[in-house]
Scaffold this motif. Structure first.
Motif, PDB file in Angstrom:
ATOM      1  N   ASN A 106      49.579  36.673  53.289  1.00 46.95           N
ATOM      2  CA  ASN A 106      49.437  35.135  52.856  1.00 46.95           C
ATOM      3  C   ASN A 106      50.776  34.421  52.275  1.00 46.95           C
ATOM      4  N   LYS A 107      51.725  35.340  51.802  1.00 41.78           N
ATOM      5  CA  LYS A 107      52.547  34.638  51.702  1.00 41.78           C
ATOM      6  C   LYS A 107      53.033  34.019  52.184  1.00 41.78           C
ATOM      7  N   ASN A 108      53.621  35.053  53.685  1.00 41.25           N
ATOM      8  CA  ASN A 108      53.888  34.321  54.760  1.00 41.25           C
ATOM      9  C   ASN A 108      53.373  32.680  54.958  1.00 41.25           C
ATOM     10  N   ASN A 109      52.011  32.868  55.009  1.00 44.34           N
ATOM     11  CA  ASN A 109      51.111  31.954  55.440  1.00 44.34           C
ATOM     12  C   ASN A 109      51.392  30.451  53.400  1.00 44.34           C
ATOM     13  N   GLY A 110      52.180  30.986  52.809  1.00 47.52           N
ATOM     14  CA  GLY A 110      51.504  30.064  51.539  1.00 47.52           C
ATOM     15  C   GLY A 110      50.687  29.153  50.958  1.00 47.52           C
ATOM     16  N   TYR A 111      49.642  30.921  51.482  1.00 47.62           N
ATOM     17  CA  TYR A 111      48.223  30.532  50.983  1.00 47.62           C
ATOM     18  C   TYR A 111      48.512  31.833  48.978  1.00 47.62           C
ATOM     19  N   GLN A 112      48.236  31.091  47.863  1.00 48.23           N
ATOM     20  CA  GLN A 112      48.416  32.034  46.355  1.00 48.23           C
ATOM     21  C   GLN A 112      47.305  33.337  46.643  1.00 48.23           C
ATOM     22  N   SER A 113      48.084  34.030  46.105  1.00 47.42           N
ATOM     23  CA  SER A 113      46.820  35.458  45.670  1.00 47.42           C
ATOM     24  C   SER A 113      48.570  36.216  44.893  1.00 47.42           C
ATOM     25  N   HIS A 114      46.987  36.904  44.849  1.00 45.48           N
ATOM     26  CA  HIS A 114      48.160  37.901  43.214  1.00 45.48           C
ATOM     27  C   HIS A 114      47.500  39.001  43.388  1.00 45.48           C
ATOM     28  N   LEU A 115      48.104  40.241  43.645  1.00 42.39           N
ATOM     29  CA  LEU A 115      47.367  41.684  43.557  1.00 42.39           C
ATOM     30  C   LEU A 115      47.586  41.829  42.059  1.00 42.39           C
ATOM     31  N   LEU A 116      46.487  43.026  41.985  1.00 43.26           N
ATOM     32  CA  LEU A 116      46.179  43.160  40.975  1.00 43.26           C
ATOM     33  C   LEU A 116      45.585  44.673  40.800  1.00 43.26           C
ATOM     34  N   THR A 117      46.111  45.427  39.103  1.00 41.77           N
ATOM     35  CA  THR A 117      46.274  46.092  38.950  1.00 41.77           C
ATOM     36  C   THR A 117      45.199  46.717  38.856  1.00 41.77           C
ATOM     37  N   LYS A 118      44.493  48.338  38.749  1.00 39.48           N
ATOM     38  CA  LYS A 118      42.658  48.824  38.272  1.00 39.48           C
ATOM     39  C   LYS A 118      43.117  47.832  37.025  1.00 39.48           C
ATOM     40  N   GLU A 119      43.673  48.322  36.149  1.00 42.00           N
ATOM     41  CA  GLU A 119      43.771  47.699  34.887  1.00 42.00           C
ATOM     42  C   GLU A 119      43.485  46.435  34.333  1.00 42.00           C
ATOM     43  N   GLU A 120      44.499  45.764  35.114  1.00 46.70           N
ATOM     44  CA  GLU A 120      43.824  44.072  35.662  1.00 46.70           C
ATOM     45  C   GLU A 120      42.358  43.709  36.166  1.00 46.70           C
ATOM     46  N   CYS A 121      41.951  44.761  36.528  1.00 45.92           N
ATOM     47  CA  CYS A 121      40.714  44.187  37.589  1.00 45.92           C
ATOM     48  C   CYS A 121      39.481  44.606  36.660  1.00 45.92           C
ATOM     49  N   LEU A 122      39.796  46.089  36.034  1.00 44.11           N
ATOM     50  CA  LEU A 122      38.890  46.357  35.248  1.00 44.11           C
ATOM     51  C   LEU A 122      38.724  45.036  33.606  1.00 44.11           C
ATOM     52  N   ASN A 123      39.913  44.652  32.939  1.00 38.77           N
ATOM     53  CA  ASN A 123      40.196  43.421  32.482  1.00 38.77           C
ATOM     54  C   ASN A 123      39.243  42.201  32.435  1.00 38.77           C
ATOM     55  N   ASP A 124      39.901  41.955  33.622  1.00 37.46           N
ATOM     56  CA  ASP A 124      38.990  40.940  34.267  1.00 37.46           C
ATOM     57  C   ASP A 124      37.783  40.312  34.160  1.00 37.46           C
ATOM     58  N   TYR A 125      37.172  41.734  34.719  1.00 44.14           N
ATOM     59  CA  TYR A 125      36.409  41.277  35.562  1.00 44.14           C
ATOM     60  C   TYR A 125      35.073  42.731  34.568  1.00 44.14           C
ATOM     61  N   PRO A 126      33.780  42.349  33.819  1.00 38.56           N
ATOM     62  CA  PRO A 126      33.455  43.529  32.829  1.00 38.56           C
ATOM     63  C   PRO A 126      31.954  43.821  33.044  1.00 38.56           C
ATOM     64  N   GLY A 127      31.884  45.411  32.803  1.00 34.43           N
ATOM     65  CA  GLY A 127      31.396  45.762  33.961  1.00 34.43           C
ATOM     66  C   GLY A 127      31.594  45.961  34.839  1.00 34.43           C
ATOM     67  N   LEU A 128      32.763  46.118  35.797  1.00 31.85           N
ATOM     68  CA  LEU A 128      33.915  46.837  36.790  1.00 31.85           C
ATOM     69  C   LEU A 128      33.712  48.264  36.288  1.00 31.85           C
ATOM     70  N   ARG A 129      33.256  49.055  37.634  1.00 34.00           N
ATOM     71  CA  ARG A 129      33.080  50.641  37.343  1.00 34.00           C
ATOM     72  C   ARG A 129      34.400  51.087  38.010  1.00 34.00           C
ATOM     73  N   SER A 130      35.042  51.749  36.981  1.00 36.83           N
ATOM     74  CA  SER A 130      36.528  52.728  36.636  1.00 36.83           C
ATOM     75  C   SER A 130      36.387  53.324  37.561  1.00 36.83           C
TER      76      SER A 130
END
Length: 386
Positions: A106-130
């Protein structure tokens, strides 16, 4: 009845309505025909996830154009678009490898995306299982819509603001080119004329051209979905796509490691047999939609899919969903199945009859994401626009 349109579109779902939209945008007179009072098939039975990220390079381009079109319309008329992004949640090292590879693509395609760490995922999505998530890949430009709201508001916008003529509850029984005009005949014995006709409904395709339909490579997919009761005080943003989605979506086929990882999977697993991958999307009323499964039949034999819901599939999806997100409640208020058609050997079915009758169907699961962008290009092709 004596009016001649530049274009008649048959089929009021997303694919047909966006063809009408782009023709109107180019100044053509358009009539849209729908066999039911309003669309009741594929368009209104899906998640409403607009996710170019899940598509191969060709269709990602159409999807990205669709995002622009959705935004343009939403800024003028509320069709339920919410810009809240999409995330792919990796549950093991193989899936982490795939999302990392997709982020490079996607970087090569010019399409925006961001890799998230496990901690970022848990913070952003309530109830997501560790114990499930290891990392994520987030696409901030992607949107969700409410399918049963979007298509009807889009049609309302085209009628009130763009001059669309809409004919609901109108079954088309004939479509023939006579001289330089295409005439369609309705079940009510009315005749309408146009310079060009686009057929975007599989049912009408089957009725009007049964031999061509029977000889096509169209197949029908049946998908099971369900909806929880509203989750009070709970907010799950955007489209949530999980490990089984990473292993299924076409975008990941382009990842260098995909083939080797796919080869390790158990071909006899339950999720393989029923084509299950787990998705979540919270609707505007707070309920959460969960799914889905995939069952296939040749279009000519679509009745073989039946009308029943498989309880073992629903139970499997709920059990898998509970391993991913701890929702406040998994109490289900609705269950249904969706149907869409797709081609076995092509990405969409297109066939032209007598130069001015165009059959365009079989867009598969790409309809909500790709229809707006694809239709823009297809209208240019059909009308020979630069």
């Amino acid at each position: 009845m004596n009016k001649k349109y530049d274009l008649i579109v048959i089929g009021g779902g997303a694919l047909g309505t966006f063809h009408a939209y782009h023709a109107l945008q180019n100044g053509y007179s358009v009539a849209l025909f729908e066999k039911d009072k309003e669309p009741i098939s594929a368009t209104v039975r899906n998640f409403g996830q607009v996710v170019p990220s899940g598509m191969d390079t060709k269709w990602q381009e159409y999807g990205r154009e669709s995002l622009v079109i959705y935004d343009e319309i939403q800024n003028k008329f509320d069709i339920s678009v919410r810009n809240n992004g999409s995330v792919y949640l990796a549950s093991n090292d193989e899936e982490v490898q795939l999302i990392e590879e997709l982020s490079v693509i996607n970087k090569n395609n010019g399409y925006q995306s961001h890799l998230l760490t496990k901690e970022e995922c848990l913070n952003d999505y309530p109830g997501l299982r560790s114990d499930y998530v290891k990392a994520g890949l987030f696409f901030p430009q992607e949107v969700t819509v409410e399918p049963r709201i979007m298509i009807n508001r889009l049609r309302e916008y085209l009628i009130t603001e763009k001059g669309l003529d809409f004919y609901g509850n109108t079954k088309i029984l004939g479509c023939n080119k006579i001289g330089d005009v295409v005439e369609i005949q309705t079940a009510n014995h009315d005749v309408f004329k146009a310079g060009k006709v686009i057929i975007c409904c599989g049912s009408e395709f089957k009725t009007l051209y049964p031999e061509l339909f029977a000889g096509s490579d169209l197949e029908v997919t049946k998908l099971q979905m369900m909806q929880t009761k509203p989750q009070l005080g709970y907010n799950l943003k955007g489209s949530i796509l999980t490990g089984l989605s990473i292993r299924r979506y076409e975008a990941f086929y382009e990842c260098p490691s995909f083939a080797a990882i796919k080869a390790k999977e158990n071909p006899d697993s339950f999720e393989k047999k029923w084509g299950v991958h787990i998705l979540f999307k919270q609707a505007t009323d707070g309920s959460v939609i969960i799914g889905d499964s995939h069952e296939y039949a040749n279009a000519a034999n679509m009745d073989d899919l039946g009308f029943d819901l498989r309880m073992d599939v629903d139970e499997f999806m709920i059990n898998e969903a509970k391993k991913i997100i701890d929702l406040p409640s998994y109490e289900i208020q609705n269950k249904w199945f969706g149907i869409y058609s797709q081609c076995k050997n092509k990405d969409i079915f297109q066939h032209t009859i007598d130069d001015d009758i165009h059959i365009v169907t079989g867009i598969g699961g790409k309809g909500m994401t790709g229809s707006a962008g694809f239709s823009k290009e297809n209208i240019k092709r059909i009308f020979n626009l630069s």
